[in-house]
Design an enzyme around this catalytic site. Structure first.
Site: not given
Length: 723
Positions: A412, A415, A417, A530
């Site tokens: 994966g 944003g 890493g 988030d």
């Protein structure tokens, strides 16, 4: 005679296969002006005069401006009446002078910027920034024509004085932010202020702004970069081009992409190649016949590596040829090499020893620095014991677990890493997140995530196993979650284990429970900040695991909100938080409402396939409910499996979560209870007994919502400021 006829028809076929674009390039190469008498070059497909440009959007006109009785020639894009400062064929950009927007009345002002609508041009999100200047100036960008979607904005701080020369955005009277991609048109809004000075809001070329900007005035214009694209199929009429299954057209000197939208539609993002480019080893204009010319790499020592050999230029490249009289030098070199071999070996051994010592000292320094930051965070959160219990891995152990962070182990990107799958020495499968950037901000996010996750012990929150403090980039070790993200599960529609209604409802309940725990049951309240479907992972039994706490924050028990710069993801950010800069627990509730809408519809939070004013799923969902069209937008599996009563109840709950007034939204505790009640409600046979025919269901939705929500007119349209 037969041979002559054969040659004639071959010539006709070749001539017919030449495209209109190539013919036009023959004309412009001889008779079209290359500039307007200034330093701005005008390459094709732009041009001055009939037949010199590819279409009306690319027509350039030349004008003279008078200053102090002197005339200065300038170039303008005719359709927009914008002065052209630079055209870059390779980057597919044109730099223009664009007027700034100012407000000197103290009231609310707005300006519509719609010159680029239905054109092949967009405002470059890569090169431009949105800047607000002024004392307590709150400026923002909104969608056109309905101004229902917020594209971004910021609020500039005030130093109780006017602008200062050379200040730019150094934290005084100024702020700046990024702009979205594929931006054709927008409305600029400046909020009311009590300042006696003028306020400004404008797009600007970021490089120019940082290096040249001094002080604004209401009449000035600033450089702005536009990206442009072309429908390459309009240039080529070759049969091999029209019938090709590949997505490129190319020859030995250039290549073209041709799967692009036509002029007037939205264009691809900057990462995609637009139009044509010269191949490596060639430079020039690929839109001209023979415009890509071979580069002589031998003429530039930086373009070839022929040091002790002779460079010969070839078509598209070069080659190194041994010089004729270098044999004596070879003999001397070999002899000298034998003489200094021992010295070289000794120097290499010394270098390795010194480098190893430096590496050990650097690791010790980084370890000490991160430990100090962890200790500081421990003291501020009163969570010393839990942080000290976090396992510290060494870098060699994690390198071995991931085959030195092999690309084959990547599972994966995000944003924060890159995430790798690894296996520890004890056989445990883990996920290892490696930060992309080495800077102080990322280090703070790394420390923050360690401290936040060390406070959390919940079955629906991803578990942090440990971290590594030895190297520059941050490394976090989590339990491995095998079934990807909720976004992949909903959009991908796994055929072996499809997202049934019961699965969707259970996942929603689990995420709601995790958020309620963060807000109310943790040692100190935690705002995730988030929440989105890509930050919700699914384990081997498809149970939800909330992840990615890099920008999360702990707050005091009696603290009602968190004042910060706006962070988050477009489509999920609470509009009230965006406008005020104050994040509350109800801001997480709004983001959860978007996830709930995704579970019901199977749609993405932001989609370019929807209309301009409903690109946001939140706006699309609320407007569909208010228009009695809920059952037209639901996922087919939801319609097939779920009872209409339960769908209506969950949809009403999502709408309440998406209320633009945070005080009107339910708490996560209330959300969890209502979802659990829906799950436990006995099954009803049909909806007809209660609501009549299916056509009347939309009316009943509005009636039920009147009971559970104070506001029945809220929606994404309510985000726009008062006129």
């Amino acid at each position: 005679m037969a041979l002559q006829m054969l040659l004639f028809w071959m010539l006709v076929l070749v001539t017919c296969s030449v495209n209109a674009f190539a013919l036009a390039s023959n004309v412009i190469s001889n008779s079209c002006p290359e500039d307007c008498g200034n330093n701005v070059s005008i390459p094709y497909p732009f041009g001055v005069g009939n037949g010199c440009y590819v279409g009306d959007w690319f027509e350039i006109v030349c004008r003279n401006d008078t200053y102090n009785d002197l005339e200065f020639p300038k170039s303008f894009l005719k359709r927009f009446n914008l002065e052209v400062l630079e055209i870059d064929i390779d980057a597919a950009t044109v730099r223009v002078r664009y007027p700034i927007f100012s407000s000197c009345t103290g009231g609310m002002d707005r300006k519509k910027n719609q010159e680029l609508e239905k054109s092949p041009f967009i405002f470059s999100s890569y090169n431009n920034s949105f800047v607000a200047m002024g004392c307590n100036n709150s400026a923002s960008m909104w969608s056109l024509p309905e101004e229902s979607i917020s594209y971004g904005g910021c609020k500039s701080p005030c130093d109780r004085g006017p602008f200062r020369n050379g200040s730019r955005c150094n934290g005084t009277n100024c702020c700046q932010t990024t702009i979205p991609s594929n931006l054709h048109a927008f409305t600029t809004t400046i909020e009311p202020t009590s300042s006696k000075y003028c306020n400004y809001a404008f797009l600007v070329d970021q490089d120019w702004f940082e290096n040249n900007f001094t002080m604004p005035n209401p009449t000035m214009s600033v450089p702005v970069v536009l990206e442009w694209g072309l429908d390459v199929t309009s240039f080529y009429s070759l049969p091999t081009m029209k019938n090709a299954t590949a997505r490129e057209y190319k020859d030995s000197t250039y290549f073209c992409r041709y799967d692009y939208p036509t002029i007037g539609n939205s264009m691809s993002s900057r990462d995609s190649t637009k139009g044509c480019r010269c191949r490596r080893g060639y430079r020039g204009n690929p839109y001209l016949l023979g415009g890509c010319e071979d580069i002589d790499e031998c003429a530039d020592p930086f373009l070839n590596y022929c040091t002790n050999t002779r460079c010969e230029n070839t078509e598209g490249y070069f080659r190194c040829v041994a010089a004729k009289n270098i044999r004596p030098f070879i003999i001397i070199g070999v002899s000298a090499s034998l003489g200094v071999l021992f010295l070289i070996f000794g120097g290499w051994w010394s270098y390795k020893v010194i480098k190893k010592r430096m590496r050990i000292k650097r690791k010790e320094k980084l370890f000490k620095q991160k430990c100090e930051l962890l200790l500081e965070q421990q003291l501020s959160t009163n969570n010393k014991d839990s942080v000290e219990n976090t396992k510290l891995f060494n870098s060699k152990e994690l390198e071995k677990a991931t085959d030195r962070f092999s690309a084959d182990r990547i599972i994966g990107h995000g944003g924060q890493g890159t995430v790798y799958k690894g296996m520890l020495a004890d056989g445990r499968i883990v996920a290892i997140k490696k930060s992309n950037v080495i800077d102080e901000e990322k280090l703070q996010e790394f420390i923050n995530e360690v401290v936040i996750l060390s406070q959390i012990n919940h079955r629906n929150v991803v578990k942090l196993l440990g971290c590594c403090l030895e190297i520059e980039v941050s490394l976090l070790v989590y339990e491995f979650i095998p079934n990807g993200t909720l976004a992949q599960y909903i959009i991908g529609q796994n055929e072996e284990f499809p997202p049934t209604w019961d699965m969707r409802l259970r996942i929603a309940i689990e995420v709601a429970g995790a958020l309620f725990y963060l807000h109310s049951a943790a040692s100190s309240p935690i705002y995730h900040r988030d929440i989105k479907s890509t930050n919700i992972l699914l384990d081997d039994k498809y149970r939800a695991k909330v992840a990615d706490f890099g920008i999360s924050r702990s707050v005091a028990i009696d603290q009602t909100h968190l004042s910060t710069l706006v962070h988050g993801t477009f489509g999920y950010v609470d509009p009230e938080y965006f406008r005020s800069g104050q994040f509350t627990d109800k801001s997480d509730v709004y983001s959860f409402g978007v996830v709930l809408a995704e579970l019901l519809t199977g749609e993405k939070a932001i989609s370019s396939s929807r209309t301009r004013d409903t690109k946001s799923l939140a706006a699309f969902f609320v407007s569909s409910m208010e228009g009695n069209n809920l059952f037209d937008i639901l996922d087919n599996r939801v319609l097939k499996e779920a009872e209409k009563e339960k769908i209506i109840a969950v949809a009403n709950l999502a709408k309440r979560c998406l209320n633009l007034n945070g005080k009107e939204r339910p708490s996560m505790k209330e959300v969890g209870r209502e979802l659990e009640a829906n799950q436990m409600t006995p099954k009803v046979s049909t909806l007809k007994d209660k609501y009549g025919e299916i056509e009347d269901v939309g009316i009943e939705i509005s009636k039920e919502y009147d009971v559970v929500s104070i506001s029945t007119t809220s929606g994404m349209d309510g985000i726009r400021p008062d006129l």
